[in-house]
Design an enzyme around this catalytic site. Sequence first.
Site, PDB file in Angstrom:
ATOM      1  N   ASP A  81      47.355 -20.600  60.962  1.00 15.40           N
ATOM      2  CA  ASP A  81      46.518 -21.398  60.072  1.00 15.40           C
ATOM      3  C   ASP A  81      47.115 -22.777  59.819  1.00 15.40           C
ATOM      4  OD1 ASP A  81      48.643 -20.258  58.673  1.00 15.40           O
ATOM      5  OD2 ASP A  81      47.383 -19.062  57.351  1.00 15.40           O
ATOM      6  N   ASN A 144      46.871 -11.313  47.267  1.00 10.04           N
ATOM      7  CA  ASN A 144      45.471 -10.885  47.146  1.00 10.04           C
ATOM      8  C   ASN A 144      44.979 -10.213  48.427  1.00 10.04           C
ATOM      9  OD1 ASN A 144      45.170 -13.016  48.903  1.00 10.04           O
ATOM     10  ND2 ASN A 144      43.725 -14.173  47.646  1.00 10.04           N
ATOM     11  N   HIS A 146      45.306 -11.450  51.553  1.00 11.94           N
ATOM     12  CA  HIS A 146      44.915 -12.303  52.683  1.00 11.94           C
ATOM     13  C   HIS A 146      45.901 -12.170  53.836  1.00 11.94           C
ATOM     14  CE1 HIS A 146      47.168 -15.882  50.698  1.00 11.94           C
ATOM     15  NE2 HIS A 146      47.852 -15.570  51.771  1.00 11.94           N
ATOM     16  N   GLU A 151      40.718 -14.886  53.122  1.00 12.49           N
ATOM     17  CA  GLU A 151      40.750 -14.476  51.718  1.00 12.49           C
ATOM     18  C   GLU A 151      39.813 -13.278  51.483  1.00 12.49           C
ATOM     19  OE1 GLU A 151      43.029 -15.757  49.946  1.00 12.49           O
ATOM     20  OE2 GLU A 151      42.858 -17.904  49.605  1.00 12.49           O
TER      21      GLU A 151
HETATM   22  C1  F6R Z   1      50.976 -18.238  56.523  1.00  5.96           C
HETATM   23  C2  F6R Z   1      49.941 -17.250  56.265  1.00  5.96           C
HETATM   24  C3  F6R Z   1      49.851 -16.524  54.974  1.00  5.96           C
HETATM   25  C4  F6R Z   1      51.184 -16.031  54.422  1.00  5.96           C
HETATM   26  C5  F6R Z   1      50.980 -15.381  53.048  1.00  5.96           C
HETATM   27  C6  F6R Z   1      52.289 -14.931  52.449  1.00  5.96           C
HETATM   28  O1  F6R Z   1      50.816 -18.798  57.822  1.00  5.96           O
HETATM   29  O2  F6R Z   1      49.148 -17.062  57.109  1.00  5.96           O
HETATM   30  O3  F6R Z   1      48.962 -15.437  55.133  1.00  5.96           O
HETATM   31  O4  F6R Z   1      51.747 -15.120  55.312  1.00  5.96           O
HETATM   32  O5  F6R Z   1      50.363 -16.290  52.190  1.00  5.96           O
HETATM   33  O6  F6R Z   1      53.039 -16.047  52.109  1.00  5.96           O
HETATM   34  P1  F6R Z   1      54.537 -15.913  51.554  1.00  5.96           P
HETATM   35  O7  F6R Z   1      55.347 -15.436  52.690  1.00  5.96           O
HETATM   36  O8  F6R Z   1      54.905 -17.312  51.148  1.00  5.96           O
HETATM   37  O9  F6R Z   1      54.478 -14.957  50.432  1.00  5.96           O
END
Ligand code: F6R
Length: 253
Positions: A81, A144, A146, A151
């Site tokens: 992403d 959440n 994702h 989302e």
């Molecule tokens: C990042 C991504 C997100 C993260 C998720 C967890 O490229 O795709 O899905 O893996 O937001 O983020 P952290 O590791 O910061 O808790």
Amino acid sequence: MTAQLARKPENTGVMEIIRCDSSAQAERETAATLRRYITRTAKPALGLATGRTMLPVYAWFREWYRDGELSFANSTSFNLDEYCGLASDDPSNFVSYMRRNLFNHVDMEEGRFHFPEQTDPEAFDARIGDSGGIGLQLLGIGRNGHIGFNEPGADRNSRTHVVTLTESTRNANAGDFPAGTPVPEQAVTMGIATILEAQRIVLLATGNGKADILKRAFHGPVSSDCPASYLQLHNHVTVICDGAAAAHLGEPS
Ligand code: F6R
């Protein structure tokens, strides 16, 4: 470290849950799993993730590269992403994150790493297809549920597309931006279908902040309310976690 195999009723595949004794062990195990894939594959095609969870994984890659134990020369990568609306050299975007934490330090040539672009999201799926598909997709998980930036409410059949980020995701990522700089409202992300097409998926989750959502994702129903639960539909998922994140796994839903 204990490994548990769960055969999901929805399919014939296997979900492997590896519970590690510490976050450090989980991070090393994740890095080592990718390393095994890279060294045993002629043309590795990696799906990569950003976020705080992955920082120690990339630190292992840098160390193994420095020690001559790992090369990315034959690898191609596709990041999950990217934010919309940031300049290409903005230090808070995911290209900068990946350059800072991995690409600037290893033998991954310019042109071999790819990011989805808001101007032409569909082109990303085509590019993944042209490369022969992703062999191993690395994932984190949002509180959440994702995955990527899919989302709650995400469609099982979605491909790379532009999404509006939830308030909770923007708040969770606010620390990656300078004080007073708002987190972008939109991002472009691989879709759920794009992610599920990877041959193998490795999800790393560490810390007690991920305990509730791991239980929902892997012991709850497959539902768009928790996009990570779609991973139950894949036939080769490995979840690697520490004890804190695994705290509620194994409890009935
Ligand atoms: C990042 C991504 C997100 C993260 C998720 C967890 O490229 O795709 O899905 O893996 O937001 O983020 P952290 O590791 O910061 O808790």
